[in-house]
Design an enzyme around this catalytic site. Structure first.
Site, PDB file in Angstrom:
ATOM      1  N   ASP A 111       1.264  28.843  -8.417  1.00 47.26           N
ATOM      2  CA  ASP A 111       2.441  29.726  -8.366  1.00 47.26           C
ATOM      3  C   ASP A 111       2.009  31.183  -8.198  1.00 47.26           C
ATOM      4  O   ASP A 111       2.858  32.067  -8.054  1.00 47.26           O
ATOM      5  CB  ASP A 111       3.345  29.528  -9.591  1.00 47.26           C
ATOM      6  CG  ASP A 111       2.680  29.878 -10.901  1.00 47.26           C
ATOM      7  OD1 ASP A 111       1.455  30.146 -10.913  1.00 47.26           O
ATOM      8  OD2 ASP A 111       3.380  29.876 -11.935  1.00 47.26           O
ATOM      9  N   SER A 112       0.681  31.443  -8.166  1.00 46.61           N
ATOM     10  CA  SER A 112       0.195  32.780  -7.812  1.00 46.61           C
ATOM     11  C   SER A 112       0.654  33.154  -6.407  1.00 46.61           C
ATOM     12  O   SER A 112       0.602  34.327  -6.030  1.00 46.61           O
ATOM     13  CB  SER A 112      -1.332  32.842  -7.901  1.00 46.61           C
ATOM     14  OG  SER A 112      -1.924  31.786  -7.178  1.00 46.61           O
ATOM     15  N   ASP A 150       1.851  23.405  -8.334  1.00 44.56           N
ATOM     16  CA  ASP A 150       2.108  24.117  -9.587  1.00 44.56           C
ATOM     17  C   ASP A 150       3.612  24.149  -9.852  1.00 44.56           C
ATOM     18  O   ASP A 150       4.388  24.656  -9.014  1.00 44.56           O
ATOM     19  CB  ASP A 150       1.601  25.558  -9.415  1.00 44.56           C
ATOM     20  CG  ASP A 150       1.028  26.133 -10.694  1.00 44.56           C
ATOM     21  OD1 ASP A 150       1.087  25.454 -11.727  1.00 44.56           O
ATOM     22  OD2 ASP A 150       0.513  27.266 -10.630  1.00 44.56           O
ATOM     23  N   LYS A 180       0.960  20.649 -11.943  1.00 41.83           N
ATOM     24  CA  LYS A 180       0.381  21.416 -13.055  1.00 41.83           C
ATOM     25  C   LYS A 180       1.492  22.104 -13.841  1.00 41.83           C
ATOM     26  O   LYS A 180       2.430  22.647 -13.248  1.00 41.83           O
ATOM     27  CB  LYS A 180      -0.609  22.454 -12.518  1.00 41.83           C
ATOM     28  CG  LYS A 180      -1.266  23.305 -13.622  1.00 41.83           C
ATOM     29  CD  LYS A 180      -2.450  24.102 -13.116  1.00 41.83           C
ATOM     30  CE  LYS A 180      -2.091  25.388 -12.422  1.00 41.83           C
ATOM     31  NZ  LYS A 180      -1.306  26.345 -13.243  1.00 41.83           N
ATOM     32  N   GLU A 182       2.052  24.759 -17.366  1.00 47.11           N
ATOM     33  CA  GLU A 182       1.380  25.649 -18.307  1.00 47.11           C
ATOM     34  C   GLU A 182       1.754  25.300 -19.747  1.00 47.11           C
ATOM     35  O   GLU A 182       2.904  24.905 -20.020  1.00 47.11           O
ATOM     36  CB  GLU A 182       1.753  27.108 -18.004  1.00 47.11           C
ATOM     37  CG  GLU A 182       1.194  27.584 -16.660  1.00 47.11           C
ATOM     38  CD  GLU A 182       1.441  29.063 -16.403  1.00 47.11           C
ATOM     39  OE1 GLU A 182       1.951  29.774 -17.306  1.00 47.11           O
ATOM     40  OE2 GLU A 182       1.115  29.516 -15.281  1.00 47.11           O
ATOM     41  N   GLU A 249      -7.776  29.497 -18.686  1.00 45.91           N
ATOM     42  CA  GLU A 249      -7.752  30.818 -18.040  1.00 45.91           C
ATOM     43  C   GLU A 249      -7.860  31.934 -19.080  1.00 45.91           C
ATOM     44  O   GLU A 249      -7.197  31.897 -20.132  1.00 45.91           O
ATOM     45  CB  GLU A 249      -6.444  30.977 -17.243  1.00 45.91           C
ATOM     46  CG  GLU A 249      -6.315  32.370 -16.599  1.00 45.91           C
ATOM     47  CD  GLU A 249      -5.252  32.467 -15.520  1.00 45.91           C
ATOM     48  OE1 GLU A 249      -4.609  31.443 -15.189  1.00 45.91           O
ATOM     49  OE2 GLU A 249      -5.068  33.588 -15.013  1.00 45.91           O
TER      50      GLU A 249
HETATM   51  O1  KIV Z   1      -1.247  29.900  -9.907  1.00 46.36           O
HETATM   52  C1  KIV Z   1      -2.473  29.857  -9.814  1.00 46.36           C
HETATM   53  O2  KIV Z   1      -3.074  30.289  -8.816  1.00 46.36           O
HETATM   54  C2  KIV Z   1      -3.195  29.272 -10.943  1.00 46.36           C
HETATM   55  C3  KIV Z   1      -4.702  29.271 -10.906  1.00 46.36           C
HETATM   56  C4  KIV Z   1      -5.342  30.567 -10.732  1.00 46.36           C
HETATM   57  C5  KIV Z   1      -5.286  28.480 -12.017  1.00 46.36           C
HETATM   58  O3  KIV Z   1      -2.595  28.798 -11.844  1.00 46.36           O
END
Ligand code: KIV
Length: 353
Positions: A111-112, A150, A180, A182, A249
């Site tokens: 989600d970055s 994510d 994924k 969190e 992280e």
């Molecule tokens: O969203 C993301 O890019 C991440 C990673 C950096 C682990 O969660």
């Protein structure tokens, strides 16, 4: 921009077998597997008069192992054999393909992308539909890596049934193999429900960017004893829930090492030191395509930002000076059309005189 505040290339494409040039085999027996349609084709292409057919020199035994598809099980094997696991984010077809072909084990559509691709302030704004759109694109570029989607903020925190439905969308509509989420201890029941629905889940503990407002900023977690204890409880809860791997992280190296030694689940670190089972970086950070100050753990393996700026400035200058395109870069009329056109133009000029 540091990855914490996240706005931040195996050889040939598909495995082309490199064949040992020793064991003779009869190529005719394998004609059905390649583009040669008949024995005549083989004789035409590899006549005995030219020193023998390909069958005299080529073996179908590949040198080295063809690349295997990475699965949840192969990540565990890697941990058992102390083989480091590699993970990179990718958010579209071309970057996912490059990352996959470079031999990286896990492609994470993180989600970055909220910051790196969409220019949002943080990860909180990105929607489920936006995440699915990017995961679909990345999926088209991935052959061997494990593809992880994510789950964005708001898509799993409220109603568990909604969370399972949203997780299923990543698999069904976008080709993700793992989703994924969190959070540690407090997510364990939800993670079990998603796994019960046959969807592998990756965990993410420590500095969890979706909790930025609760953490009061992007801060390293687990710096005091109670923080260390909580992180250990989070890691053990995810391990027991059966996650495919856990991202750790923004935590001290010592704590990441303790977690990695304690759990059977592979740990993938980012800003968590070198003792994790694997490492992940944001694609844009690795290439210096992010804006802002990089976090301490970011290593720029290339300066693609500068390369792009230089190329764009050169294009602009060439166009302004009429140096682009050249005659060699232009299409031309066929000779006959050109001659006919010259005749027509000459006639028009004559009529005007
Ligand atoms: O969203 C993301 O890019 C991440 C990673 C950096 C682990 O969660």
């Amino acid at each position: 921009m540091p990855s914490f505040a996240r706005p931040g290339g195996w050889g040939p494409r598909p495995y082309v077998g490199v064949y040992a040039l020793h064991t003779p085999i009869d190529l005719r027996t394998v004609c059905g597997y390649n583009s040669l349609r008949s024995i005549q084709d083989v004789d035409r292409l590899y006549p005995p008069s030219r020193g023998g057919a390909l069958e005299d020199i080529v073996s179908l035994v590949p040198i080295g192992e063809p690349r295997r598809k990475i699965t949840v099980a192969s990540l565990r094997e890697k941990k058992l054999h102390h083989e480091p696991i590699t993970c990179l984010t990718a958010y579209d077809y071309s970057s996912a393909r490059l990352v996959d072909e470079a031999g990286v084990d896990i492609v994470l559509v993180g989600d970055s992308l909220a910051q790196t691709m969409l220019g949002y302030e943080n990860t909180l704004s990105v929607t489920l539909d936006e995440m699915l759109h990017h995961t679909r694109a990345a999926h088209r570029g991935v052959k061997h890596a494990l593809l992880v989607g994510d789950m964005p903020f708001g898509s799993y925190q409220s109603d568990p049934s909604d969370a399972v439905r949203n997780a299923a969308r990543f698999v069904k509509e976008a080709g993700a193999e793992v989703v994924k989420v969190e959070g540690g201890e407090k997510r364990a029941d939800l993670i079990r429900r998603i796994i019960d629905a046959e969807i592998p889940v990756a965990g993410h503990i420590g500095l969890t960017p979706q909790s930025v407002n609760v953490m009061g900023g992007y801060k390293v977690q687990g710096k005091d004893l109670s923080g260390v204890e909580q992180l250990m409880r989070d890691a053990v809860a995810l391990d027991r829930a059966g996650v495919a791997f856990m991202v750790v992280e923004g935590i001290p190296r010592e704590v990441a090492a303790m977690i990695t030694a304690e759990v059977e689940t592979p740990t993938i670190g980012i800003g968590a030191g070198p003792d994790c089972d694997g490492q992940v970086l944001v694609f844009h950070d690795l290439l210096n395509l992010s804006f802002g100050h990089p976090a301490k753990f970011v290593r720029h393996y290339a300066d693609v930002g500068a390369t792009i700026t230089g190329a764009v400035q050169a294009f602009r200058a060439d166009v302004a000076a009429r140096h682009y395109p050249s005659d060699e870069e232009s299409y031309h009329l066929p000779k006959e059309t050109r001659a006919a056109l010259d005749t027509v133009l000459e006639r028009k000029r004559a009529m005007r005189r």
